[in-house]
Motif scaffolding. Structure first.
Motif, PDB file in Angstrom:
ATOM      1  N   ASP A 230    -101.069  15.972  60.738  1.00 16.03           N
ATOM      2  CA  ASP A 230     -99.539  15.456  60.269  1.00 16.03           C
ATOM      3  C   ASP A 230     -98.569  16.627  60.373  1.00 16.03           C
ATOM      4  OD1 ASP A 230    -100.152  13.101  59.172  1.00 16.03           O
ATOM      5  OD2 ASP A 230    -101.402  13.748  57.576  1.00 16.03           O
ATOM      6  N   GLU A 231     -98.723  17.530  61.039  1.00 19.21           N
ATOM      7  CA  GLU A 231     -97.810  18.722  61.446  1.00 19.21           C
ATOM      8  C   GLU A 231     -96.366  18.040  61.435  1.00 19.21           C
ATOM      9  OE1 GLU A 231     -96.653  22.645  63.782  1.00 19.21           O
ATOM     10  OE2 GLU A 231     -98.478  21.564  64.200  1.00 19.21           O
ATOM     11  N   ARG A 232     -95.467  18.502  60.643  1.00 22.70           N
ATOM     12  CA  ARG A 232     -94.115  17.788  61.091  1.00 22.70           C
ATOM     13  C   ARG A 232     -93.189  18.000  62.237  1.00 22.70           C
ATOM     14  NH1 ARG A 232     -92.096  15.312  56.398  1.00 22.70           N
ATOM     15  NH2 ARG A 232     -93.143  15.505  54.506  1.00 22.70           N
ATOM     16  N   ALA A 233     -93.281  19.221  62.722  1.00 25.63           N
ATOM     17  CA  ALA A 233     -92.951  19.810  63.933  1.00 25.63           C
ATOM     18  C   ALA A 233     -93.369  18.732  64.887  1.00 25.63           C
ATOM     19  CB  ALA A 233     -93.077  21.056  64.231  1.00 25.63           C
ATOM     20  N   ALA A 234     -94.562  18.746  65.089  1.00 28.32           N
ATOM     21  CA  ALA A 234     -95.232  17.921  66.422  1.00 28.32           C
ATOM     22  C   ALA A 234     -94.733  16.517  66.097  1.00 28.32           C
ATOM     23  CB  ALA A 234     -96.829  18.072  66.376  1.00 28.32           C
ATOM     24  N   ALA A 468     -77.745  14.952  37.824  1.00 31.18           N
ATOM     25  CA  ALA A 468     -77.623  14.176  39.128  1.00 31.18           C
ATOM     26  C   ALA A 468     -78.957  14.319  39.956  1.00 31.18           C
ATOM     27  CB  ALA A 468     -76.164  14.521  39.761  1.00 31.18           C
ATOM     28  N   PRO A 469     -79.152  13.270  40.745  1.00 33.81           N
ATOM     29  CA  PRO A 469     -80.302  13.113  41.533  1.00 33.81           C
ATOM     30  C   PRO A 469     -79.793  13.921  42.896  1.00 33.81           C
ATOM     31  CG  PRO A 469     -79.262  10.986  41.461  1.00 33.81           C
ATOM     32  CD  PRO A 469     -78.505  11.908  40.353  1.00 33.81           C
ATOM     33  N   GLY A 470     -80.849  14.452  43.247  1.00 39.22           N
ATOM     34  CA  GLY A 470     -80.545  15.368  44.710  1.00 39.22           C
ATOM     35  C   GLY A 470     -81.579  15.085  45.553  1.00 39.22           C
ATOM     36  N   VAL A 471     -81.128  15.598  46.866  1.00 39.10           N
ATOM     37  CA  VAL A 471     -81.989  15.518  48.085  1.00 39.10           C
ATOM     38  C   VAL A 471     -82.338  17.171  48.355  1.00 39.10           C
ATOM     39  CG1 VAL A 471     -82.024  15.305  50.577  1.00 39.10           C
ATOM     40  CG2 VAL A 471     -81.200  13.541  49.016  1.00 39.10           C
ATOM     41  N   ARG A 489     -86.741  13.262  48.783  1.00 43.62           N
ATOM     42  CA  ARG A 489     -85.868  12.782  47.523  1.00 43.62           C
ATOM     43  C   ARG A 489     -87.267  11.993  46.843  1.00 43.62           C
ATOM     44  NH1 ARG A 489     -81.880   7.545  47.085  1.00 43.62           N
ATOM     45  NH2 ARG A 489     -80.735   8.402  45.287  1.00 43.62           N
ATOM     46  N   ARG A 490     -87.371  12.385  45.492  1.00 44.37           N
ATOM     47  CA  ARG A 490     -88.516  12.128  44.754  1.00 44.37           C
ATOM     48  C   ARG A 490     -89.763  12.327  45.532  1.00 44.37           C
ATOM     49  NH1 ARG A 490     -84.627   7.725  44.252  1.00 44.37           N
ATOM     50  NH2 ARG A 490     -83.183   7.932  42.183  1.00 44.37           N
ATOM     51  N   ALA A 491     -90.801  11.350  45.898  1.00 47.64           N
ATOM     52  CA  ALA A 491     -91.844  11.387  46.403  1.00 47.64           C
ATOM     53  C   ALA A 491     -91.879  11.160  47.766  1.00 47.64           C
ATOM     54  CB  ALA A 491     -93.007  10.545  45.804  1.00 47.64           C
ATOM     55  N   GLN A 492     -90.515  11.027  48.195  1.00 45.83           N
ATOM     56  CA  GLN A 492     -90.515  10.516  49.964  1.00 45.83           C
ATOM     57  C   GLN A 492     -89.801  11.713  50.646  1.00 45.83           C
ATOM     58  OE1 GLN A 492     -88.006   7.021  49.251  1.00 45.83           O
ATOM     59  NE2 GLN A 492     -89.168   6.344  50.812  1.00 45.83           N
ATOM     60  N   SER A 493     -90.115  11.898  52.020  1.00 43.42           N
ATOM     61  CA  SER A 493     -89.767  12.994  52.810  1.00 43.42           C
ATOM     62  C   SER A 493     -89.478  12.363  54.330  1.00 43.42           C
ATOM     63  CB  SER A 493     -90.622  14.245  52.779  1.00 43.42           C
ATOM     64  OG  SER A 493     -91.747  14.002  53.319  1.00 43.42           O
ATOM     65  N   VAL A 494     -88.453  12.797  55.020  1.00 44.52           N
ATOM     66  CA  VAL A 494     -88.200  12.631  56.440  1.00 44.52           C
ATOM     67  C   VAL A 494     -87.976  13.953  57.019  1.00 44.52           C
ATOM     68  CG1 VAL A 494     -87.659  10.192  55.931  1.00 44.52           C
ATOM     69  CG2 VAL A 494     -86.024  12.056  55.920  1.00 44.52           C
ATOM     70  N   LEU A 512     -84.569   7.528  53.117  1.00 42.86           N
ATOM     71  CA  LEU A 512     -85.306   8.198  51.936  1.00 42.86           C
ATOM     72  C   LEU A 512     -84.398   7.121  50.573  1.00 42.86           C
ATOM     73  CD1 LEU A 512     -84.344  12.005  52.092  1.00 42.86           C
ATOM     74  CD2 LEU A 512     -86.420  10.946  51.893  1.00 42.86           C
ATOM     75  N   GLY A 513     -83.799   6.147  51.123  1.00 39.69           N
ATOM     76  CA  GLY A 513     -83.134   5.261  50.149  1.00 39.69           C
ATOM     77  C   GLY A 513     -82.024   5.469  49.480  1.00 39.69           C
ATOM     78  N   VAL A 514     -81.187   6.586  50.238  1.00 42.44           N
ATOM     79  CA  VAL A 514     -79.877   7.074  49.535  1.00 42.44           C
ATOM     80  C   VAL A 514     -78.933   5.719  49.836  1.00 42.44           C
ATOM     81  CG1 VAL A 514     -77.903   8.606  50.015  1.00 42.44           C
ATOM     82  CG2 VAL A 514     -80.232   9.471  50.132  1.00 42.44           C
ATOM     83  N   GLU A 515     -78.077   5.534  48.888  1.00 35.12           N
ATOM     84  CA  GLU A 515     -77.095   4.593  48.675  1.00 35.12           C
ATOM     85  C   GLU A 515     -76.310   4.691  49.986  1.00 35.12           C
ATOM     86  OE1 GLU A 515     -78.078   6.275  46.269  1.00 35.12           O
ATOM     87  OE2 GLU A 515     -79.186   5.116  45.029  1.00 35.12           O
TER      88      GLU A 515
END
Length: 567
Positions: A230-234, A468-471, A489-494, A512-515
């Motif tokens: 699951d390495e994000r870079a790869a 305020a919610p943040g990223v 953002r919350r439990a999600q990541s990209v 991430l579901g940002v409006e």
């Protein structure tokens, strides 16, 4: 450095440098697949092995071999590679253990695989340069697979899913000379190779990997990568190279099968039907969970299908057509053809072959004949999907492919493979370069807070609280992969590699579901951070901050953290 792999991959003469029993095993593999060219065993003495003339040394060979397989270890292996290079051999494979640096120096310009590489299996050339057991058969066209593991290569060669494997090559991690990307590019250049699969937790040089993706794009071929980690870079590198990633060996094989028969899927739009009821519902539920989309039937489809199905049947996609099971072949074929005629790019027909020792296959044969007729009449692709791998025996899978039907073995693997082929047909397939810093000249980075502020990123005063919610934005130097930008953002990541491609920042935030009304204000902030990191020329190891999202105006940043390279 670009090396010529043509003689190594398509040898007309093979030298076997090793013991008599080992030579005998390779000779029997070659003869078993019908290799008709020269075989030159070099066991260290003159004589014969299974009727094949032996040679006492490499210097006694009648000509430079196109390929040599070397069993020896250590200095003996290095000496053999040196002699072969001096004689002008086309390439060498070192099966034994030896110092990688010494082997590379000995090989010079000659292509070399190894150390600890068991050989290669080339069914196109009837050339299993291999002392172990394998399951390939001669063929004229198929997929190629490059793997790090000899045992994994052997296991894949024994698959019974009907996948035509043209070539399997092994290049263990820590190879002396040839990177996995260079080897894969040489395989893709063969017009008989339909698609490429790569199994590797270590992807090698990122720039070489992207060059492989660019070459695949130029040739109009696709690459699937099997990687469980699951390495994000790869993961980001695979996406940047225009490839698709799968996690299971079964999904790997099914994705290659789809690519071999059909190619990439240009849209995420599937039709599905079943004449047995329950299996179609399971395919629908698992398919949706896997991210596949099933667009509704058109009005014209519903009218036509209503005439062939019993009253009260739900005319939907997926379609439960069990009310027509056992009726005339023409009626069944009309139903399949009608389902294929809508918005879907591929139709999935759920069906399982019964056990031959416990039931007859008349209903299977009738349904296959109806499916083949529908495929011919409509001209759109059709896949037959079994619930379990056992429901799609190898000989039947091969027969289906001969009729231009796609046999998919087992729901879970089929859906993973389909999802990969959708990704390969998406808009982000074209490979693009990444930013890999050169840290040969260390330097002190600029004051990040001041530099980012000058570029327009507004910071909250120290100690200011906000609800305020943040990223959460993080940029990390990931070894040889370059810089990975991760948004949480919350439990999600990209994640993605720098520099971001056109439209990628927007896509990450949307993921991430940002409006939508907020995304446009956040994208410039992401690009500001990216530009600052790249401007530091590798002087940074990490940048972290929080972007406070707002309905109007720019997002405001807080919590800036910086770590310099080596700090």
């Amino acid at each position: 450095m670009n090396r010529d792999f043509s003689r190594l991959l398509s040898p007309r003469s093979v030298a076997l440098v090793g013991g008599e029993d080992w030579c005998r095993s390779v000779i029997r593999n070659l003869r078993g697949m019908g290799y008709v060219w020269d075989i030159w065993p070099v066991p260290g003495k003159d004589g014969t092995i299974d009727g094949v003339r032996c040679f006492a040394g490499i210097d006694r060979l009648p000509a430079p071999p196109d390929l040599a397989l070397i069993e020896a270890h250590g200095t003996a292996a290095v000496a053999a590679v040196s002699q072969l290079s001096a004689r002008g051999a086309g390439g060498a494979i070192c099966e034994g253990r030896a110092d990688a640096g010494a082997l590379a120096e000995a090989a010079g310009q000659m292509p070399l695989l190894g150390p600890e590489c068991p050989g290669l299996l080339n069914a196109l050339e009837h050339a299993p340069i291999w002392a172990r057991s394998h399951g390939l058969r001669p063929l004229k066209r198929g997929v190629a697979i490059v793997t790090r593991s000899a045992a994994f290569a052997e296991a894949l060669s024994m698959q019974r899913r009907g996948l035509p494997i043209a070539c399997i090559t092994v290049q263990p991690q820590g190879g002396a000379q040839t990177g996995i990307s260079a080897l894969a590019r040489a395989l893709l250049a063969d017009e008989r190779i339909s698609a490429l699969g790569v199994q590797a937790e270590d992807l090698g040089s990122p720039q070489a990997f992207i060059a492989l993706g660019r070459e695949a794009e130029r040739l109009g071929k696709s690459v699937v990568v099997l990687r469980a980690g699951d390495e994000r870079a790869a993961t980001a590198l695979i996406a940047r190279a225009g490839m698709a990633r799968v996690r299971s060996p079964e999904g790997f094989l099914e994705a290659l099968k789809i690519l071999h028969v059909l190619g990439v899927l240009p849209a995420n739009a599937f039709a599905s039907l079943s004449f047995s009821g329950t299996s179609g519902a399971v395919l629908r539920d698992l398919g949706i969970a896997a991210g596949l989309q099933f667009p509704p039937l058109t009005e014209l489809q519903r009218i036509a299908l209503g005439a062939d199905l019993a009253p009260g049947v739900a005319l939907s996609n997926p379609l439960d057509a069990r009310s027509a099971a056992g009726t005339s072949a023409a009626r069944v074929s009309r139903i399949i053809a009608e389902v294929m005629s809508g918005k879907a790019v591929l139709t999935l027909l759920s069906m399982d072959h019964p056990r031959a020792d416990r039931s007859c296959d008349d209903s299977w044969k009738q349904l296959v004949d109806a499916a083949a007729a529908a495929r011919r009449n409509v001209g759109m692709p059709l896949a037959l999907v079994s619930t379990l791998p056992e429901g799609m025996p190898e000989e039947l899978a091969e027969a289906l492919m001969a009729q231009k039907l796609i046999p998919l073995s087992g729901l879970s693997a089929a859906l993973e493979g389909l999802r990969a082929c959708v990704e390969l047909g998406g808009p982000r397939r074209i490979p693009e370069d990444i930013f890999v810093p050169d840290r040969s000249t260390p330097r002190v980075p600029e004051d990040a807070h001041a530099a980012l502020s000058e570029q327009g990123l507004e910071f909250l005063p120290a100690g200011t609280g906000t609800a305020a919610p943040g990223v959460r934005l993080g940029v990390v130097a990931a070894g040889g992969f370059g810089y990975v930008m991760t948004l949480r953002r919350r439990a999600q990541s990209v994640s993605a590699l720098l520099p971001l491609r056109a439209g990628e920042a927007k896509a990450l935030l949307a993921g991430l579901g940002v409006e939508p009304q907020v995304i446009a204000t956040v994208v410039p902030a992401l690009m500001t951070v990216q530009d600052y990191v790249i401007a530091q020329d590798g002087a940074l190891d990490e940048v972290r901050l929080v972007l406070r999202l707002q309905e109007t105006g720019r997002p405001r940043a807080s919590g800036l953290q910086i770590r310099a390279a080596g700090g």
